[in-house]
Every structure is written in C-alpha cells, then in structure tokens.
Scaffold this active site. Sequence first.
Site, short mmCIF file in Angstrom:
data_model
loop_
_atom_site.label_atom_id
_atom_site.label_comp_id
_atom_site.label_asym_id
_atom_site.label_seq_id
_atom_site.Cartn_x
_atom_site.Cartn_y
_atom_site.Cartn_z
N PHE A 181 7.79 -18.53 -19.21
CA PHE A 181 8.61 -19.22 -18.22
C PHE A 181 9.18 -20.51 -18.80
O PHE A 181 8.67 -21.06 -19.79
CB PHE A 181 7.82 -19.51 -16.93
N CYS A 182 10.27 -20.96 -18.19
CA CYS A 182 10.95 -22.19 -18.59
C CYS A 182 11.71 -22.71 -17.38
O CYS A 182 11.48 -22.26 -16.26
CB CYS A 182 11.89 -21.92 -19.76
N THR A 183 12.62 -23.63 -17.57
CA THR A 183 13.30 -24.26 -16.44
C THR A 183 14.19 -23.28 -15.69
O THR A 183 14.06 -23.10 -14.48
CB THR A 183 14.14 -25.45 -16.92
#
Length: 248
Positions: A181-183
């Site tokens: 996951f990331c922004t």
Amino acid sequence: MSVVNISCYKFVALSDREALKADLAARCEDLGLKGTILLAPEGINVFLAGPREAIDRIVAHLHADPRLADLVPKVSLSAEPPFHRMRVRLKQEIITMKMPVIRPEAGRAPSVAAATLKQWLDRGCDDEGRPVVMLDTRNDYEVKAGTFDNAVDYQIGIFSEFPPQIAAHRDDYTSKTVVSFCTGGIRCEKAAIHMKAIGVEHVYQLEGGILRYFEEVGGAHYHGDCFVFDEREAVSADLQPARGRVHR
C-alpha cells in the site's frame, strides 16, 4: 470548503508526451487549475486542485483520450488550493524505482478493493485462510504520519531502495498474502509488479491506495494520518486536512 483536489494515475504507454504536455498545460491554464501532471513512457500521474466545474472539465478532457478513459480520480476538499502553480513535467518514470519492471502492455498488478481488505483485516486472514501482511511502500517520513496497524515498514528514504529490501526479505512472505500500500496506488502497484517478478506468490496492491481506503471504508485498522505531497501535508481518515500536526 470550495476547492476540489484530485489525484489519479495510470500505467499506460505514452509515445506522444511532448504533444500531451502542451495540450494539458494549455487546458489547465485556461481552467485556472493548480497542481502537477507527470508524463513518462510508462504512464501519467495527476495531482490537481480547483473549482468543481474546472475539475470536472479537465477530467472529461482526460477521459476523452481512449488511453485514459478509465482514470478514476480520488477526491478530497480543502478551503484553499494546496498548490501555488501549475506544472506539466516529462519524466523517465512517474514514480522512480530504477527497475525496468513496468510494461503497460502486460497489464496491471493484482489488486484488492478497500472493502475486501477491511474484511480480511477484520478476521486476520484472506479468503483462502492465509495470514495477511500489510507492506508499507512509502518513504520513512510519510510512514511517520500514519500507517496500517502492524504494517511492515523498511524505513526507506527513497522508493529506489525498495527492491533490495524486498529481495532480502522475500522469504518472509512464504505462505502469506502480502498487500502493498501507498498514498494513492502508484507505488504499491509498481511494488506489487516487482514482487511478483521476483517470486512472491500471493501479492496484491491496495486499489487506490490509502486515500481510496479512507474514502470507501474510513480509518479502520489504520492509525494516524496520511501524508500527502501538497500544502495540506497530511489528511485524516475523513479526508480533511490534518491541521496543526507536524509530520516531517
């Protein structure tokens, strides 16, 4: 709050970047938008802010290009534009990994929707009964603002440090389901593609990243805020600016 903020990206082959840059720069200027659009051979990355009508018009313009017709912007609101100027930039990668893993014609990385991920985290395993490991692919200063509970974080300073870290820890994910996951989805998709390439069997990206997760299911299993690359600095789980907090 009257300013609409959008972010979206797509890994897609772009062979006409100079022409696309000129067109998008002119359109955004005419509409009075602020923000950044990145164009690379591997795709497009968009961060824009402005009045609702102007945002709707630029999204319609992007969708008129068959290559970008399925862009799905993530939306948040703010009282003021979080950008001071408008830039359309040409780059070699829309997110720099320095690994030749993205081939737009080969398709996207496997993904998991926010609602499904929440179900997995609620019960502690995926639909096949495998333990779920959340893998944060962001830089260390972003992670400090907030992250998923018990997420793996390699404390990288830049994204190009991710490949050697995951290579060193690949065996940690045997018989587990990894959700990167990331922004907003771009780094975690690239990370998932790379992980598949080096033999991590069960890996997904979080569709739309943390921002889409906040939008669809709120802050369940997440603590803190989400760092964003504009003057808001971070947003809370209700997608409002996280005022009064220092994250760097």
